[in-house]
Design an enzyme around this catalytic site. Structure first.
Site, PDB file in Angstrom:
ATOM      1  N   GLU A  16       5.492 -11.071  13.488  1.00  0.00           N
ATOM      2  CA  GLU A  16       5.608  -9.889  13.101  1.00  0.00           C
ATOM      3  C   GLU A  16       5.998  -8.886  13.949  1.00  0.00           C
ATOM      4  OE1 GLU A  16       3.968  -9.026  10.045  1.00  0.00           O
ATOM      5  OE2 GLU A  16       3.235 -11.300   9.486  1.00  0.00           O
TER       6      GLU A  16
ATOM      7  N   LYS B 249     -21.522  13.127  -9.935  1.00  0.00           N
ATOM      8  CA  LYS B 249     -21.050  13.846 -10.904  1.00  0.00           C
ATOM      9  C   LYS B 249     -19.524  12.858 -11.372  1.00  0.00           C
ATOM     10  CE  LYS B 249     -18.076  18.031 -11.467  1.00  0.00           C
ATOM     11  NZ  LYS B 249     -16.665  17.801 -11.258  1.00  0.00           N
TER      12      LYS B 249
ATOM     13  N   ASN C  28      -2.049 -10.622   8.779  1.00  0.00           N
ATOM     14  CA  ASN C  28      -2.722 -11.728  10.259  1.00  0.00           C
ATOM     15  C   ASN C  28      -3.959 -11.765   9.235  1.00  0.00           C
ATOM     16  OD1 ASN C  28      -0.383 -11.606  11.343  1.00  0.00           O
ATOM     17  ND2 ASN C  28      -1.110  -9.056  11.685  1.00  0.00           N
TER      18      ASN C  28
ATOM     19  N   ASN D 188     -14.375  25.345  -7.595  1.00  0.00           N
ATOM     20  CA  ASN D 188     -13.209  24.732  -6.586  1.00  0.00           C
ATOM     21  C   ASN D 188     -12.008  25.383  -6.684  1.00  0.00           C
ATOM     22  OD1 ASN D 188     -12.811  23.298  -4.639  1.00  0.00           O
ATOM     23  ND2 ASN D 188     -11.578  21.826  -5.766  1.00  0.00           N
TER      24      ASN D 188
ATOM     25  N   ALA E  45     -15.280  23.846 -14.547  1.00  0.00           N
ATOM     26  CA  ALA E  45     -13.716  23.886 -14.171  1.00  0.00           C
ATOM     27  C   ALA E  45     -13.450  25.609 -14.960  1.00  0.00           C
ATOM     28  CB  ALA E  45     -13.028  22.442 -15.130  1.00  0.00           C
ATOM     29  N   GLY E  46     -12.161  25.903 -14.803  1.00  0.00           N
ATOM     30  CA  GLY E  46     -11.317  26.480 -15.628  1.00  0.00           C
ATOM     31  C   GLY E  46     -11.784  28.634 -14.388  1.00  0.00           C
TER      32      GLY E  46
ATOM     33  N   ARG F 275      -2.689  -7.801   0.150  1.00  0.00           N
ATOM     34  CA  ARG F 275      -3.717  -7.544   1.723  1.00  0.00           C
ATOM     35  C   ARG F 275      -4.383  -6.236   2.000  1.00  0.00           C
ATOM     36  NH1 ARG F 275       2.444  -6.916   1.844  1.00  0.00           N
ATOM     37  NH2 ARG F 275       3.799  -8.936   2.220  1.00  0.00           N
TER      38      ARG F 275
ATOM     39  N   ILE G 234      -4.768 -14.767   7.915  1.00  0.00           N
ATOM     40  CA  ILE G 234      -5.200 -16.618   7.925  1.00  0.00           C
ATOM     41  C   ILE G 234      -4.398 -17.003   9.716  1.00  0.00           C
ATOM     42  CG2 ILE G 234      -3.237 -18.179   7.828  1.00  0.00           C
ATOM     43  CD1 ILE G 234      -4.914 -17.221   4.875  1.00  0.00           C
ATOM     44  N   LEU G 235      -3.897 -15.900  10.926  1.00  0.00           N
ATOM     45  CA  LEU G 235      -3.935 -16.192  11.402  1.00  0.00           C
ATOM     46  C   LEU G 235      -4.955 -15.639  12.415  1.00  0.00           C
ATOM     47  CD1 LEU G 235      -2.279 -16.460  14.935  1.00  0.00           C
ATOM     48  CD2 LEU G 235      -1.755 -14.042  14.149  1.00  0.00           C
TER      49      LEU G 235
HETATM   50  N1  GLY Z   1       1.744 -12.459   7.450  1.00  0.00           N
HETATM   51  C1  GLY Z   1       3.190 -12.068   6.195  1.00  0.00           C
HETATM   52  C2  GLY Z   1       2.546 -10.707   5.168  1.00  0.00           C
HETATM   53  O1  GLY Z   1       2.219  -9.875   5.312  1.00  0.00           O
HETATM   54  O2  GLY Z   1       3.664 -10.954   4.655  1.00  0.00           O
END
Ligand code: GLY
Length: 646
Positions: free
Chosen positions: A54, A488, A319, A597, A575-576, A292, A321-322
């Site tokens: 990686e 809000k 990462n 705002n 608004a506006g 992810r 799983i690792l």
């Molecule tokens: N560990 C590989 C990926 O996230 O694609």
């Protein structure tokens, strides 16, 4: 931790389960909550154990990954012994082929193999491959088998894993998590661990966002021509021992956009065939995608959360799983023995806190003398002080401002101060995702003086808005506003005019009122909708003057006047508004407050405009209370001839 303490883990992916296993095996009482939603990274991953492939640079992250890879064989043996299930752990090594055009990017880790030598390790690589790095200690595990075996191990140990309930929100009070709300009711424990992957930021305001990866699997011919993982630029091929070839993965910042796309699959296949041309004729078995849990620095968040009894284990990005074994072990040490491993210090959540500059003390605001001479109420006449009261909370200022669109945080801080407003609305989603201009925004104001009005900007449906409202409440608590239940409510499906959806707004408001929120819904100036929202218990209504950010002024004065006439709750014109005269005009009509705002943030001198808007809100309110003179059709002399002293 007391031996009787109960630990509630939110998240039943590989990280939550690994923590649960470590804690349970060390004698703790654990319950696990959470679904494994479609797209959960633990199930979507390829299962590579690849700190070197990686390309993780030397430093605490590499140390953490190497420690975890080192723990893997023993950890797997334990799980397999507890369950009798195999998890496909295979320290097969990873070859990282390099193409001509990126040969310079060869990392200094691993052993370099040139094209000739590489042939002894793997034949059939594409003609563009010029060599490879060889990482003999990297490997793989079958992540889906691993998650199943981890769950089974916990079940065998008597742990209850509630995978069919959805965790809706985390309730905090006085610096403690009190409970979680789930689809099957409220649950309490002594200690809470949040390990919800990419979904964690839907429960607490954490800088974790989904990074989508598309994947596919082919069936390899037997005997398999691939024995080792191939990890080339932009793609990896993970040959499972049972004959599948996992191909990964795209990396897309597309929010929660689900599903495989033609472009995603084309990209995967193009890269995979460039690396190993023979796979072009192998049967496709499956395509899938996952999210992810990404963070801005691509490092996990591990350790204490914002509450005394909250621990975070999120943001493992590529990462997870690792890192499962080491996360389980270090988090269990932290909870059971209060032991903070030196590595954990590098992964604390507070590293994202942005310390924004305080407004320079030398920059003073010069108020015109007349401002200081304003006397809002004539006490000699016994009048009540003129407070704006929303959901039982009183405010002196009737101007609310926003925090977005400023050229800098400092301009925003100075403008807020100049406006003398006491309520500032904050877009929860944008703060949470650190959208441009929102980095560090939550920390930029003194929330002991300013009341936060979290808003659900960016939500297109009632469901999204409800989720973001809950998050906003937690954000306000984390910033010290324990009793802030304001939201809000904005449900805006249309990007061109940014007009609110009346049906979605009503639905979300009904739910949020039930959950105890003080709901301030942003609506079109529709008197019937305003009434309905009042009836269901909203704290205010916030009709728009004209589209958000348009500066077109009050285009729908007649409808706003009807809303003002019939409402028994505060009417906030939102608004506006583009100029102080429009602001004052709305107040003169009898609006209870204004939210402004863009007109401030986009003015050439925002600080000066903020001051002007603050004065306009005051002037308009005073004028409304004073009562205007009657309108007459004809002139009437300023020095009358009647009624004067003879
Ligand atoms: N560990 C590989 C990926 O996230 O694609």
């Amino acid at each position: 931790m007391k031996s009787s303490s109960e630990i509630l883990i939110i998240g039943c992916g590989v990280i939550g389960l690994s923590i649960a296993l470590d804690l349970t095996l060390r004698g703790a009482k654990v319950r696990v909550f959470g679904r494994n939603p479609q797209g959960a990274a633990s199930m979507a991953a390829a299962g590579m154990l690849a700190p070197h492939a990686e390309g993780i640079q030397a430093g605490p992250m590499l140390d953490l990954c190497l420690k975890s890879r080192w723990l893997y064989p023993e950890w797997v043996r334990k799980i397999e012994d507890l369950t009798g299930l195999r998890v496909g752990y295979h320290p097969c090594g990873i070859l990282a082929p390099v193409y001509e055009d990126n040969a310079d990017s060869k990392s200094d880790q691993g052993q370099w193999l040139d094209r000739d030598c590489l042939g002894f390790y793997q034949s059939g690589l594409g003609p563009d491959v010029v060599g490879a790095r060889w990482y003999p200690d990297d490997g793989q595990v079958d992540n889906r088998l691993l998650v199943r075996a981890l769950s089974q191990a916990l079940i065998n140990l008597g742990v209850i894993i509630n995978t069919d309930v959805q965790v809706h929100s985390v309730q905090q009070k006085a610096g403690q998590v009190k409970s979680i709300y789930t689809s099957s009711g409220e649950e309490e424990a002594d200690i809470y661990v949040l390990a919800g992957g990419a979904w964690s930021s839907q429960l607490l305001p954490l800088p974790v966002k989904p990074v989508k990866g598309q994947m596919m699997a082919l069936r390899m011919p037997q005997p398999s021509p691939l024995q080792r993982i191939l990890f080339a630029p932009g793609t990896y091929l993970v040959p499972r021992q049972e004959g599948r070839l996992i191909i990964g993965a795209t990396s897309e910042s597309v929010g929660w956009q689900e599903g495989n796309t033609p472009l995603g699959i084309q990209t995967l296949l193009g890269r995979a065939m460039k690396l190993y041309p023979d796979l072009a004729s192998w049967p496709i078995e499956e395509i899938w995608w996952g999210f992810r849990p990404g963070t801005a620095d691509e490092l996990p968040i591990l350790g204490a959360g914002g509450c005394d009894n909250l621990v975070l284990a999120v943001g493992h990005y590529r990462n997870g799983i690792l890192l499962a074994p080491v996360t389980g072990s270090l988090i269990a040490d932290l909870i059971l023995e209060n032991k903070v491993h030196p590595l954990l210090q590098h992964f604390q959540s507070d590293r994202f806190q942005h310390h924004s500059p305080r407004p320079k003390k030398t920059m003073t605001l010069t108020l015109p003398d007349s401002t200081t001479q304003l006397t809002p109420i004539d006490k000699t006449k016994g009048e009540e002080p003129d407070f704006l009261t929303i959901a039982g909370r009183r405010f002196k200022s009737r101007l609310m401002t926003g925090s977005g669109k400023y050229s800098s945080i400092e301009a925003m801080q100075l403008s807020v101060a100049a406006s003398e407003c006491e309520i500032v609305t904050v877009a929860v989603r944008r703060v949470q995702t650190k959208a441009p201009g929102h980095e560090g925004l939550a920390q930029a104001l003194d929330w002991s003086k300013i009341w936060m009005l979290p808003n659900t900007a960016g939500c297109q449906t009632a469901e999204e808005a409800i989720r973001v409202a809950r998050l906003g409440r937690e954000m306000a608590k984390l910033l010290g506003q324990e009793d802030n239940n304001f939201v809000k409510l904005e449900v805006i499906p249309d990007a061109k005019y940014l007009l609110p959806d009346p049906i979605g707004t009503l639905q979300a408001a009904e739910q949020l009122v039930k959950e105890g929120f003080a709901v301030l819904p942003y609506i079109n100036a529709d008197p019937l909708l305003a009434k309905r929202l009042e009836e269901i218990g909203c704290a205010t209504v916030m009709p728009l003057g004209s589209p958000i950010g348009s500066g077109q002024g009050i285009k729908n004065a007649a409808n706003i006047a009807i809303i003002i006439e019939s409402a028994k709750i505060p009417v906030v014109v939102d608004a506006g508004i583009g100029t102080p005269s429009e602001a004052s005009g709305a107040m003169e009509m009898g609006a209870d407050a204004l939210l402004i705002n863009s007109a401030i943030a986009l003015a050439q001198n925002p600080v000066m405009m903020a001051q002007a808007m603050g004065m306009a809100a005051k002037a308009g309110r005073l004028a409304y209370r004073a009562g205007r003179m009657p309108l007459k059709s004809y002139a009437s002399a300023s020095s009358p001839l009647t009624g004067t002293i003879e």
